[in-house]
Enzyme design. Structure first.
Site, mmCIF file in Angstrom:
data_model
loop_
_atom_site.group_PDB
_atom_site.id
_atom_site.type_symbol
_atom_site.label_atom_id
_atom_site.label_comp_id
_atom_site.label_asym_id
_atom_site.label_seq_id
_atom_site.Cartn_x
_atom_site.Cartn_y
_atom_site.Cartn_z
ATOM 1 N N SER A 161 0.612 -1.133 -0.004
ATOM 2 C CA SER A 161 0.271 0.021 0.108
ATOM 3 C C SER A 161 0.408 0.978 -0.208
ATOM 4 C CB SER A 161 -1.057 -0.127 1.343
ATOM 5 O OG SER A 161 -1.897 0.510 1.060
ATOM 6 N N ASP A 186 -0.915 -4.648 -3.644
ATOM 7 C CA ASP A 186 -2.002 -4.551 -4.054
ATOM 8 C C ASP A 186 -1.808 -2.698 -4.003
ATOM 9 O OD1 ASP A 186 -4.474 -4.931 -4.319
ATOM 10 O OD2 ASP A 186 -5.260 -4.687 -2.229
ATOM 11 N N HIS A 313 -6.537 -7.161 1.298
ATOM 12 C CA HIS A 313 -6.126 -5.562 1.004
ATOM 13 C C HIS A 313 -4.446 -6.116 1.625
ATOM 14 C CE1 HIS A 313 -4.161 -2.218 0.151
ATOM 15 N NE2 HIS A 313 -3.987 -1.506 1.459
#
Length: 354
Positions: A161, A186, A313
């Protein structure tokens, strides 16, 4: 929302009801044809199910890395003794312990260093709210310099992230000669930029106060942000701090106060990623996250992409074994050794002994 609301969660209620029912049955055994059948054992209590786990079960040691000529002290978790260094950068609001479960497998083939970024975990810096991508990149370079001097081993940058954005920017600067691989977890420019408009609402909708660590771990799992209870048990405590004035746990990182830096994390990220002249792996939780630049780049074979189904996530937390296997295979596939890319038949020159 107050943490006390969690006391009404269904499973805890059932646990209490089970215990009360069993106590009642012991006092007044029911007369029934099935009275000889043993009572159903109580379900695992919430307290035990969500009790924190120690990082020592996964990492070998922790260190504070002091940066010269500053008051910045970065906390790192380390594991493994040989192979390239898998240098892990967590997402916003997480900590280095986000990689704990996967580390226990990766360290069998490589060294692992998981860093608490500025404003996160046990790291202490002069300005905790400066989460600009430039500052975060400088922090990574400073830690690598302090740890390895002018002769760093082969580095495989792994970023999740926000940490994925930092990893890409570090790689794109081409200032780390020993950088041998890049793994982004991701995050892609298109969907990240689109989500920024909703980020403040998302942050404010989180539960803000927790009476115990167990309640925080429970909320993270039941709320869906993490899907692996064991990973949550080791990673969530590092994202909290105890507030003496409120007599409860609150978030360690004040992400809502760093909005001015969010766009800088992701703007131009896809082109920067594609420009990095090293082996690249993109791990995604869904194909809908690909934007146009990455779709074209992937079709041209400029990077390896793996889509991991049935995960949230935080891929490295939800499916740590699968994540670790992908990292190990990436290192093996690209022949990344402790000193860089290993070319079959080519031996490194023997260093003269002092």
């Amino acid at each position: 929302m107050e943490s006390s609301n969690l006391t009404s969660l269904p499973e805890e209620t059932l646990d209490v009801e089970d215990e009360q029912q069993q106590q009642e049955n012991q006092k007044n055994p029911p007369v029934s044809a099935f009275s000889s059948v043993p009572a159903r054992p109580p379900t695992k209590s919430s307290l035990k199910k969500y009790v924190p786990l120690e990082w020592t079960e996964f990492f070998d040691k922790e260190e504070d890395v002091c940066i010269p000529d500053s008051d910045n002290v970065f906390h790192v978790y380390m594991a493994g003794t040989e192979g390239p260094v898998v240098f892990c950068l967590h997402g916003g609001g997480y900590s280095g312990l986000s990689f704990a479960l996967s580390t226990s497998k990766i360290k069998e083939k490589a060294r692992v260093v998981a860093m608490d970024l500025r404003g996160h975990g046990k790291t202490s810096t002069e300005n905790e709210l400066d989460l600009s991508v430039e500052t975060l990149c400088n922090d990574v370079f400073a830690v690598l310099k302090a740890m390895y001097g002018d002769s760093p081993p082969a580095i495989v940058l792994v970023g999740h992230s926000m940490g994925g954005s930092v990893a890409v920017h570090v790689a794109a600067k081409k200032a780390l000669p020993s950088l041998a691989g890049l793994v982004v977890v991701d995050v892609v420019e298109g969907t990240a930029m689109a989500s920024l408009a909703h980020m403040q609402k998302l942050l404010s909708s989180r539960m803000q106060h927790f009476s115990t660590m167990e309640k925080a771990i429970e909320w993270s799992v039941r709320g869906g942000s993490l899907r692996n209870i064991d990973s949550a048990r080791v990673s969530v405590p590092a994202t909290l701090k105890y507030d003496d004035s409120k007599k409860c746990y609150v978030y360690r990182t004040r992400l809502e106060e760093t909005e001015q830096y969010w766009r800088g994390w992701y703007e131009g990220l896809s082109d920067k990623f594609l420009s990095c002249p090293i082996p690249k792996l993109l791990l995604l939780a869904g194909t809908d996250r690909l934007d146009r630049s990455l779709t074209i780049g992937q079709m041209q074979g400029k990077f390896q992409m793996v889509v991991i189904r049935h995960t949230g996530h935080a891929i490295q937390e939800d499916v740590p074994d699968e994540f670790a296997t992908l990292i190990i295979n990436f290192i093996s596939r690209n022949r990344i050794g402790p000193h860089g890319i290993v070319i079959p038949g080519l031996r490194r020159p023997v260093q003269p002994q002092q």
